[in-house]
Design an enzyme around this catalytic site. Structure first.
Site, PDB file in Angstrom:
ATOM      1  CG  ASP A  26      -4.412  -1.599   9.455  1.00 20.36           C
ATOM      2  OD1 ASP A  26      -3.191  -1.785   9.421  1.00 20.36           O
ATOM      3  OD2 ASP A  26      -4.930  -0.475   9.576  1.00 20.36           O
ATOM      4  CG  ASN A  47     -11.370   8.967   8.980  1.00 16.62           C
ATOM      5  OD1 ASN A  47     -10.418   8.560   9.639  1.00 16.62           O
ATOM      6  ND2 ASN A  47     -12.032   8.189   8.141  1.00 16.62           N
ATOM      7  CG  HIS A  50      -8.763   5.602  10.168  1.00 15.23           C
ATOM      8  ND1 HIS A  50      -8.910   5.594   8.799  1.00 15.23           N
ATOM      9  CD2 HIS A  50      -7.422   5.676  10.377  1.00 15.23           C
ATOM     10  CE1 HIS A  50      -7.726   5.652   8.224  1.00 15.23           C
ATOM     11  NE2 HIS A  50      -6.808   5.707   9.149  1.00 15.23           N
ATOM     12  CD  GLU A 100     -12.065   4.293   7.593  1.00 11.60           C
ATOM     13  OE1 GLU A 100     -11.746   5.247   8.324  1.00 11.60           O
ATOM     14  OE2 GLU A 100     -11.654   4.164   6.426  1.00 11.60           O
TER      15      GLU A 100
HETATM   16  C1  F6R Z   1      -2.278   1.648   9.246  1.00  8.24           C
HETATM   17  C2  F6R Z   1      -3.132   2.282  10.237  1.00  8.24           C
HETATM   18  C3  F6R Z   1      -3.789   3.602   9.944  1.00  8.24           C
HETATM   19  C4  F6R Z   1      -2.748   4.720   9.894  1.00  8.24           C
HETATM   20  C5  F6R Z   1      -3.419   6.078   9.657  1.00  8.24           C
HETATM   21  C6  F6R Z   1      -2.403   7.200   9.568  1.00  8.24           C
HETATM   22  O1  F6R Z   1      -1.767   0.429   9.723  1.00  8.24           O
HETATM   23  O2  F6R Z   1      -3.298   1.738  11.279  1.00  8.24           O
HETATM   24  O3  F6R Z   1      -4.739   3.865  10.938  1.00  8.24           O
HETATM   25  O4  F6R Z   1      -2.065   4.759  11.098  1.00  8.24           O
HETATM   26  O5  F6R Z   1      -4.154   6.035   8.480  1.00  8.24           O
HETATM   27  O6  F6R Z   1      -1.528   7.002   8.501  1.00  8.24           O
HETATM   28  P1  F6R Z   1      -0.322   8.013   8.246  1.00  8.24           P
HETATM   29  O7  F6R Z   1       0.645   7.820   9.348  1.00  8.24           O
HETATM   30  O8  F6R Z   1       0.255   7.570   6.913  1.00  8.24           O
HETATM   31  O9  F6R Z   1      -0.885   9.369   8.197  1.00  8.24           O
END
Ligand code: F6R
Length: 256
Positions: A67, A136, A138, A143
């Site tokens: 992403d 959440n 995702h 999402e």
């Molecule tokens: C970012 C991504 C997101 C993160 C998620 C957890 O490329 O894919 O899904 O993996 O938001 O982020 P952290 O590890 O910072 O808690």
């Protein structure tokens, strides 16, 4: 489905990097799917160590990131391209021309998303996809409420995700509200999937993802459909799991 519960983030990094390196060593033209965020940083540090000290070779590896924020150019410090450069690509022998991160500045985002799907397919598909998880549920920026068969698309970030990610920006208003993300269908096409999770704020999402029903309300629960998915989770993030999952004492005990 394999769930490995580890005591700390250092072990999370070593075990998860070991699992990836094992597959990379079998296949010279490896296609690796990557995530950003705080959780995979120890995994990337261990991949760098494996490269520098144990000869793990990235010269013929291709990568696709999950992403990117819409509206941030690759040289913006909070862009995911910038993150990947400083946390991994700048420290290994990868050809940056073979590293792909969605283009958050693309003029025609829908056309770009189709092109990204085609690029992954042309590269032969992702062999190992790294994922984190949002509080959440995702994965990528897919999402809650996203179609479980979605492909790469533009998405609006939920208030919850904007709040979580505001820690990386000066102020909450600076967090982009839209992103390009691989879809759940795109992620499920990977041959292998590795999700890493750390922290008590992930405990509810992990319980729903691993032991809850498959539902678009928790996009990570769709991973239950994948035949080769591994979750590497610290104890605090695993606190709400009820089944008896693996708790290895060391990386050696797992032979990775
Ligand atoms: C970012 C991504 C997101 C993160 C998620 C957890 O490329 O894919 O899904 O993996 O938001 O982020 P952290 O590890 O910072 O808690």
């Amino acid at each position: 489905m394999r769930v490995i519960i580890v005591k700390d983030t250092d072990t999370l990094g070593k075990i998860s990097a070991g699992l990836i390196a094992k597959e990379m060593r079998k296949s010279p033209h490896f296609v690796l799917g990557l995530a950003t965020g705080t959780t995979p940083i120890p995994l990337y540090q261990e991949l760098i160590r494996l490269h520098k000290e144990e000869g793990l070779d990235f010269s013929t590896t291709t990568t696709f990131n999950l992403d990117e924020y819409v509206g941030l150019p690759g040289d913006h410090e909070q862009s995911y391209r910038y993150f990947m450069n400083i946390h991994l690509f700048d420290h290994i022998n990868i050809n940056k021309e073979n590293t792909f991160v969605p283009d958050g500045m693309a003029e025609d985002i829908d056309a770009f998303c189709e092109e990204y799907e085609a690029m992954i397919k042309d590269a032969g598909g992702v062999e190992y996809q790294v994922l984190g998880i949002g509080s959440n549920g995702h994965i990528g920026f897919s999402e809650p409420g996203t179609s479980l068969s979605s492909r790469t698309h533009k998405t609006r970030l939920t208030e919850n995700t904007i709040e979580d990610n505001s820690r990386m920006f000066d102020k909450k208003e600076d967090v982009p509200t839209e992103a390009i993300t691989m879809g759940i269908g795109t992620i499920l096409d990977a041959k292998r999937i590795l999700l890493v999770a750390n922290g008590a704020n992930k405990a509810d999402a992990m319980a729903q993802a691993i032991e809850g029903p498959i539902t678009a309300m928790c996009p990570a629960s769709a991973l239950q459909l994948h035949p080769k998915v591994t979750f590497v989770v610290t104890e605090d993030a695993a606190a709400k799991l009820t089944l008896e999952w693996e708790r290895p004492q060391s990386r050696k005990a797992l032979s990775v």
